[in-house]
Structure formats: structure tokens, C-alpha cells
Scaffold this motif. Sequence first.
Motif, mmCIF file in Angstrom:
data_model
loop_
_atom_site.group_PDB
_atom_site.id
_atom_site.type_symbol
_atom_site.label_atom_id
_atom_site.label_comp_id
_atom_site.label_asym_id
_atom_site.label_seq_id
_atom_site.Cartn_x
_atom_site.Cartn_y
_atom_site.Cartn_z
ATOM 1 N N VAL A 92 -7.641 45.797 9.092
ATOM 2 C CA VAL A 92 -8.076 47.180 9.227
ATOM 3 C C VAL A 92 -8.646 47.333 10.636
ATOM 4 C CG1 VAL A 92 -9.535 49.016 8.313
ATOM 5 C CG2 VAL A 92 -8.601 47.261 6.772
ATOM 6 N N ARG A 93 -7.920 48.014 11.450
ATOM 7 C CA ARG A 93 -8.250 48.108 12.873
ATOM 8 C C ARG A 93 -9.694 48.527 13.107
ATOM 9 N NH1 ARG A 93 -4.651 52.035 16.481
ATOM 10 N NH2 ARG A 93 -5.531 53.494 14.977
ATOM 11 N N ARG A 94 -10.369 47.769 13.943
ATOM 12 C CA ARG A 94 -11.749 48.007 14.382
ATOM 13 C C ARG A 94 -12.777 47.847 13.255
ATOM 14 N NH1 ARG A 94 -9.080 52.227 17.068
ATOM 15 N NH2 ARG A 94 -9.807 53.720 15.510
ATOM 16 N N ARG A 95 -12.345 47.432 12.062
ATOM 17 C CA ARG A 95 -13.302 47.309 10.963
ATOM 18 C C ARG A 95 -13.350 45.919 10.360
ATOM 19 N NH1 ARG A 95 -12.905 51.719 6.565
ATOM 20 N NH2 ARG A 95 -14.851 50.663 6.001
ATOM 21 N N GLY A 96 -12.212 45.256 10.234
ATOM 22 C CA GLY A 96 -12.223 43.924 9.641
ATOM 23 C C GLY A 96 -10.976 43.646 8.843
ATOM 24 N N TYR A 97 -11.152 43.016 7.667
ATOM 25 C CA TYR A 97 -10.018 42.564 6.867
ATOM 26 C C TYR A 97 -10.292 42.846 5.395
ATOM 27 C CZ TYR A 97 -9.452 40.120 11.266
ATOM 28 O OH TYR A 97 -9.358 39.839 12.596
ATOM 29 N N GLN A 98 -9.199 43.091 4.645
ATOM 30 C CA GLN A 98 -9.362 43.354 3.229
ATOM 31 C C GLN A 98 -8.216 42.731 2.436
ATOM 32 O OE1 GLN A 98 -9.519 47.504 2.032
ATOM 33 N NE2 GLN A 98 -10.615 46.992 0.155
ATOM 34 N N PHE A 99 -8.568 42.126 1.310
ATOM 35 C CA PHE A 99 -7.551 41.608 0.395
ATOM 36 C C PHE A 99 -7.039 42.793 -0.428
ATOM 37 C CE2 PHE A 99 -5.508 38.073 -1.694
ATOM 38 C CZ PHE A 99 -5.152 38.613 -2.922
ATOM 39 N N VAL A 100 -5.759 43.108 -0.304
ATOM 40 C CA VAL A 100 -5.199 44.312 -0.920
ATOM 41 C C VAL A 100 -4.208 43.995 -2.025
ATOM 42 C CG1 VAL A 100 -5.544 45.765 1.114
ATOM 43 C CG2 VAL A 100 -3.420 44.449 0.881
ATOM 44 N N GLY A 101 -3.962 42.701 -2.314
ATOM 45 C CA GLY A 101 -3.056 42.345 -3.394
ATOM 46 C C GLY A 101 -3.666 42.652 -4.752
ATOM 47 N N HIS A 102 -2.807 42.906 -5.740
ATOM 48 C CA HIS A 102 -3.285 43.147 -7.103
ATOM 49 C C HIS A 102 -3.673 41.811 -7.724
ATOM 50 C CE1 HIS A 102 -3.688 45.169 -10.948
ATOM 51 N NE2 HIS A 102 -2.971 44.202 -11.496
ATOM 52 N N ALA A 103 -4.942 41.665 -8.091
ATOM 53 C CA ALA A 103 -5.454 40.385 -8.591
ATOM 54 C C ALA A 103 -6.088 40.542 -9.961
ATOM 55 C CB ALA A 103 -6.479 39.806 -7.612
ATOM 56 N N THR A 104 -5.924 39.513 -10.793
ATOM 57 C CA THR A 104 -6.663 39.432 -12.052
ATOM 58 C C THR A 104 -7.516 38.174 -11.990
ATOM 59 O OG1 THR A 104 -4.853 38.231 -13.130
ATOM 60 C CG2 THR A 104 -4.888 40.616 -13.369
ATOM 61 N N VAL A 105 -8.581 38.152 -12.783
ATOM 62 C CA VAL A 105 -9.518 37.039 -12.698
ATOM 63 C C VAL A 105 -9.890 36.578 -14.092
ATOM 64 C CG1 VAL A 105 -11.459 38.640 -12.486
ATOM 65 C CG2 VAL A 105 -11.775 36.266 -11.841
ATOM 66 N N ALA A 106 -9.973 35.241 -14.266
ATOM 67 C CA ALA A 106 -10.429 34.642 -15.516
ATOM 68 C C ALA A 106 -11.563 33.683 -15.194
ATOM 69 C CB ALA A 106 -9.295 33.893 -16.207
ATOM 70 N N PRO A 107 -12.631 33.663 -15.988
ATOM 71 C CA PRO A 107 -13.733 32.735 -15.727
ATOM 72 C C PRO A 107 -13.298 31.299 -15.926
ATOM 73 C CG PRO A 107 -14.018 33.812 -17.842
ATOM 74 C CD PRO A 107 -12.855 34.491 -17.165
ATOM 75 N N VAL A 108 -13.840 30.385 -15.100
ATOM 76 C CA VAL A 108 -13.518 28.971 -15.237
ATOM 77 C C VAL A 108 -14.119 28.416 -16.516
ATOM 78 C CG1 VAL A 108 -13.911 26.694 -14.252
ATOM 79 C CG2 VAL A 108 -13.271 28.585 -12.775
ATOM 80 N N SER A 306 4.621 56.636 11.917
ATOM 81 C CA SER A 306 3.343 57.040 12.513
ATOM 82 C C SER A 306 2.916 58.428 12.049
ATOM 83 C CB SER A 306 3.449 57.013 14.041
ATOM 84 O OG SER A 306 4.280 58.065 14.517
ATOM 85 N N GLN A 307 3.846 59.240 11.572
ATOM 86 C CA GLN A 307 3.482 60.556 11.059
ATOM 87 C C GLN A 307 2.817 60.454 9.688
ATOM 88 O OE1 GLN A 307 7.323 62.595 11.262
ATOM 89 N NE2 GLN A 307 6.577 63.705 13.039
ATOM 90 N N PHE A 308 3.170 59.425 8.937
ATOM 91 C CA PHE A 308 2.588 59.228 7.613
ATOM 92 C C PHE A 308 1.253 58.491 7.697
ATOM 93 C CE2 PHE A 308 6.994 60.011 6.756
ATOM 94 C CZ PHE A 308 7.028 60.649 5.521
ATOM 95 N N LEU A 309 1.168 57.523 8.613
ATOM 96 C CA LEU A 309 -0.023 56.683 8.747
ATOM 97 C C LEU A 309 -0.472 56.722 10.204
ATOM 98 C CD1 LEU A 309 1.278 53.681 6.610
ATOM 99 C CD2 LEU A 309 -0.294 55.459 5.858
ATOM 100 N N ALA A 310 -1.055 57.823 10.598
ATOM 101 C CA ALA A 310 -1.361 58.058 12.007
ATOM 102 C C ALA A 310 -2.369 57.069 12.567
ATOM 103 C CB ALA A 310 -1.868 59.490 12.198
ATOM 104 N N ASP A 311 -3.300 56.596 11.748
ATOM 105 C CA ASP A 311 -4.357 55.709 12.232
ATOM 106 C C ASP A 311 -4.058 54.230 12.000
ATOM 107 O OD1 ASP A 311 -6.088 57.509 13.385
ATOM 108 O OD2 ASP A 311 -7.056 57.993 11.486
ATOM 109 N N SER A 312 -2.810 53.905 11.706
ATOM 110 C CA SER A 312 -2.442 52.509 11.486
ATOM 111 C C SER A 312 -1.938 51.873 12.779
ATOM 112 C CB SER A 312 -1.374 52.411 10.395
ATOM 113 O OG SER A 312 -1.886 52.823 9.144
#
Length: 414
Positions: A92-108, A306-312
Motif C-alpha cells: 500500500v503505497r506510502r502506508r505499508g503492507y497488508q495481507f489481503v488473501g482470504h484466510a481461515t484460522v483454527a486454534p492449535v 489507472s482510471q479504475f484505480l487512480a491511486d494505485s
Amino acid sequence: MDGAVYHFGQYELDTDRRRLSHAGQQVRVEPQAVDLLCHLVRHRDRVVPGSELIGLMGQGRTLSEAALATCLRTARQAIGDTGTRQEFIRTVRRRGYQFVGHATVAPVDPPTAPVAASSTASAPVAASSTASAEADHEVIRFCRSADGTRIAYATAGEGPPLVKTANWMTHLDLDRTTPMWAHWFDGLTRGRRLVRYDERGCGLSEWAPARFTLDDLVDDLDSVVGSVGLARFPLLGVSQGGAVAVAYAARHPERVSRLVLTAAYARGQMVRADSAAERDAAEVDLNIARAGWRSQDSSFLRYFASQFLADSTPAEWDAFAAYQRQTTSPANGLRFIEEFARIDVSAIAHRVTCPTLIVHARDDARVPVSQALELAALIPDSRLVLLESRNHFFTAAEPAWPAFLSHLDTFLSE
């Protein structure tokens, strides 16, 4: 670090054992890269600043941004990502990073207390909500439109229904993990039963229909809601899907309880051109899009993206173009562009009788805000919300996205 096992795509990340597996086979990764990946997955609900990741890796020592870039590249390579192909970790430009994958979680360590017979303690639960857990069991089905065209549709989540019209461009089997649409899927299924579909010529629907007219697109929507068995429901229209939603609500006022439109327009680019200069500009824009889809030249497609995602970033525009190539053929892309430029629901919008929420980016680079103002003037019981953004499709990292969800939730709960 919490003790949990995260599943995304064909990967499994055990944060307790600091172990990454792919299709059941362990992936050898440097410890720092595993720690970085665990941190991003655990905090996938937000953009993680680079400084936070440097602090995590350094553990009191001063590390450089170059060291972070190397570690990030290692983590991405371990899960099949690159700087361009950002299926799981997005920059994410000028902000950092993000995990965007669809994830599920189970307790160990699942709880040992007795549980109800209808649930299993060790069964994975959703990463963000129970609605996402239901989404894991999403089944794609097919129906036939009025002219016999095969339409793919799916339902996910639990709660009151929300029907989303198809728009540029979707693919039921890919949208849950692609950075452009994953947050839409997750956000719209929270506390609701989301019904979505691929329009004709796109995604998993039939790619060779005889026609692409507005009437056909409305028939596709009607076939889907009929197959799902909905008598009355709220309807969400995004981009050109907004025109389809307006036409459907005007023709079937007894079916649509509430209407939500975002990035929408009543008149396509060629129809709303009122002067010679506007017609020339619209024709130039169409010609660029035509050239890009015919040649698949990256420079043309990048401009279009760029017309759809101008700030990317340019890399994100390239990823968007690559995604479009997966969702439809170049010939269909041309047909969509030319048909959508001529859409016009301005003469029937006044027949929409249900409460309507119109949300638009103030500086939308694809559809000017004047189109939102026109819709608000045409639809009698409507309210308009303008959000600070330049993007045609709200992205996960921008403030406009949670603001949109908040307005949507409030409106649908009234």
C-alpha cells in the motif's frame, strides 16, 4: 505470537511452530520471513506500517529498509507472490503492507469443554467473522437467462439477503482472493447472505452469448434471484451494474426493498457527452480502450486500469490488467466497453420507488461525480454520500472503504 493455524489458498501457516506448508509439504523459509508473514496474517484487518515490521524483525536492533525489502521478498516468494503478483501480500503505497488473501484460522489447542453436537471444536472458524466461515462453504451454481445464456451465481454468508449485480469485471472463483475484490467479498458477507453472479461473457458465465444489451443484463439478474428464490431483497449496483440495478428496480418495484448504488451512472460515456468536445474526449477514451483490448498492449491496458484505480501503483495497474485477461476474452472486453458506453436509464430512473443510497468518490477518475448528482436528482427517494477518493472501486487500504461499509450497514438496517 498466538497459537493458531491459518489456511489461505493451498498454504497452511502454523504460528505456534513457525512452520509454513504448501499442499501438505513444508516450505523452507528463513525465520525472519516466517515471523513477518505471521505478523501480517495476524493483523490482516489493517495496513501494517513498514516501521512496525522493522521493529518486529530487529527486536531492538536497528535494521534498514533494504533489510525489510529483502525479508518481504523472501516471504512473498514462499507463498507464490512477487512485487507484481500480489495475491496475498499487498504493498500500500506510502502506508505499508497488508495481507489481503482470504484466510481461515483454527486454534492449535482446541478447547476441551463439551461442545454442541452441531459444531466441532477443531473446525476452522472465520478469520474475520462467522459470515466468512459460511463463505468457505460457498457453492457455485448455474441458471439460464431468458435467452438461454448460462449464468454462474453463488451465495455466501448468513443473515438477511443482499443481491449484488455483476459489474466490470468479476470471476466467482477468483474474486475472493484477488486484491481488488477480496475485501468487497468479506465486507459484504458480514452479517448478510450475499448473492453475486458473473455477467454474461465474463467469469464462469457463458462467454459467447448472442447479445450484451441492457435488457439482457436485467434478465440475467432476474434469472439469478429467481433461482435463489428471493421474493423481496435489497440490491447493490456497482459501476455499470448500477444501471442494471436501476433498470431492475424500475421494472420490478415489488421485488426491491432498498437500492444501493456506488460508482454508478445513469448514462454511459457516449450518451452523456453533451458537446463536441465531450464527444471527442469520449471517443478518444473508447479508442484507447479498444486498442488496448485488441492488442493487449500493456501501456494501453495500464492507462485503462489507472482510471479504475487512480491511486494505485503501475504494478497494481498491471495486476488489474492481468486479472481482466483472466475474466473475459479480448473480443468480449470490446463488446462490454462499447455496450456500457451507450447504457441509458435516465428515462426510467424516476420509476424507482424504494429508498436509495448513492455513494460516490468525489474525484472518481472513471465516472465523474456529476453522474452521482444526476442519479440523486432522478431517483425520488434517494440520498447522496460523497467520499474522499480518486478510485472508481474503493480499495481495502483507503478510508473510503470502511466509510462505505458503515453507510451501507446503516442504510440496510433502517
